[in-house]
Design a protein around this motif. Structure first.
Motif: not given
Length: 402
Positions: A33-47
């Motif tokens: 029953a594993a589900a997604p878990t939240t990661l720090p969104a601020s760790d990912y950026t686009l240029t």
């Protein structure tokens, strides 16, 4: 995507039967029953750079001239076919198959899918430049088991006003000088594609996305030989006998604070949150060409009121996923879908309802959400398998989306 995966296939239920948490007959465990878990969104950026090739693109447009999408479709030269009667998937609404040549071509493989409903929404029945379209990205190898050589898109008419036809357009990168502009092939996997406004975003696995502008389709000569590309000594421009090429206009580059770079395996547009979501193809173990670790899915918002990203964009959401061998992702109004061709499953998840698992097709690739103002919303997807390249739409409510 053609994947070399050692993970054993699990027993599947009949098409469309929902498995919540675990397969029927299997013990109910926290792992199942594993589900997604939240990661720090601020760790990912686009240029984002939408002007990378401005000077060369302008020179190419001046030299070759352009054709609008409606003109390209007026010259569509391939006939799509009906889905075979043997094709079956729960919630099937509609679909098609490419012509026999493309269906059986072992060198060129379909991957990403998007539609004019992504580009413009439901207004005017989802027409872009007068046409309702399904767009599929492909990569081409230098042999049936060869290295990636180039990539293209296919524009498919999708309403009764026009013939059941499609046209191929080669993706190219501008080169040369403004005095002698040129272009070259783009040898990427093109595993995902999203269309928003006039811009086409094509996944570039280890980098981010390449950006194209559908207002800049260039005219080329269909003469020459099938291996000729770009400007020739006599001033002619060839493109492997393609009549149209779409030049890159810019690049969207991903950055992360993690030591593990994002793997841009698939992308999809979420019109509700005005964002692109991406997901990684990874393996639980045993892969040599892909990471052996849990995959991630990340959402990147467009600039406010625009169909472009800001110069720098921070992710709006990041997830670590419990599922592997993911070839497709879609998100709409807080709901997520993930396709695993290796497992032949479609995973559905919302933060409130939790995860659910559905039987899915083999060889499944990208997913695109189709908004409909008068009928059920759909999920479009496709199969990459040589000889069985079905492009199909299912009612999204069949797969957890209420």
């Amino acid at each position: 995507m053609i994947r070399h995966v050692r993970t054993a296939a699990r027993t599947l239920l009949a098409a469309g039967l929902l498995v919540t948490g675990a397969l029927v007959g299997a013990p109910s465990t926290s792992a199942a029953a594993a589900a997604p878990t939240t990661l720090p969104a601020s760790d990912y950026t686009l240029t984002a750079d939408y002007h990378q090739f401005d000077a060369l693109d302008s020179a190419l447009v001046s030299t070759l001239g352009t054709s609008a999408v409606h003109t390209v479709m007026e010259h569509a030269n391939h006939d799509r076919q009906a889905l075979p009667s043997s094709f079956s998937v729960a919630g099937l609404s509609t679909g098609f198959r490419f012509d026999d040549g493309d269906n059986s071509d072992c060198q060129s493989v379909p991957q990403g899918i998007t539609t004019s409903r992504d580009a413009v929404g439901t207004a005017d029945s989802g027409n872009y430049d007068g046409h309702q379209l399904v767009l599929v990205s492909w990569y081409t190898k230098d042999g049936c088991d060869g290295a990636q050589q180039r990539s293209r898109i296919t524009l498919v008419d999708w309403d009764a006003t026009y013939p059941n036809a499609y046209r191929k357009v080669l993706l190219v990168e501008p080169t040369g000088t403004t005095a002698a502009p040129d272009f070259k092939d783009i040898p990427i996997h093109a595993g995902g594609v999203s269309w928003y406004g006039d811009y086409l975003y094509v996944a570039d696995t280890g980098r981010g996305m390449r950006v194209f502008d559908l207002r800049k389709i260039l005219n080329t000569s269909t003469g020459g030989t099938s291996d000729q590309i770009g400007r020739q000594s006599d001033g002619a421009y060839y493109a492997h006998n393609y009549a149209y090429v779409l030049p890159q206009v810019g690049t969207v580059t991903a950055r992360t604070t993690s030591t593990d770079k994002l793997v841009w395996s698939s992308v999809s547009l979420d019109r509700v949150s005005k964002s692109i979501v991406m997901a990684e193809y990874t393996c639980q173990s045993g892969c040599t060409d892909y990471p052996n670790r849990p995959p991630r899915a990340v959402r990147f918002p467009f600039a406010s009121g625009a169909t472009t990203f800001a110069a720098t964009t921070t992710a709006g959401q990041a997830l670590q996923l419990p599922w592997y061998n993911l070839n497709g992702v879609a998100s709409h109004n807080g709901r997520w879908w993930f396709n695993s061709s290796g497992q032949k499953k479609l995973y559905y998840w919302t933060p409130t309802a939790g995860p659910a698992t559905f039987a899915w097709v083999s060889g499944g690739e990208s997913i695109s959400y189709w908004e409909d103002a008068t009928g059920p919303d759909l999920l479009w997807s496709l199969q990459e398998t040589t000889g069985g390249r079905n492009v199909f739409a299912v009612t999204q409510s069949t797969y957890g989306g209420g």
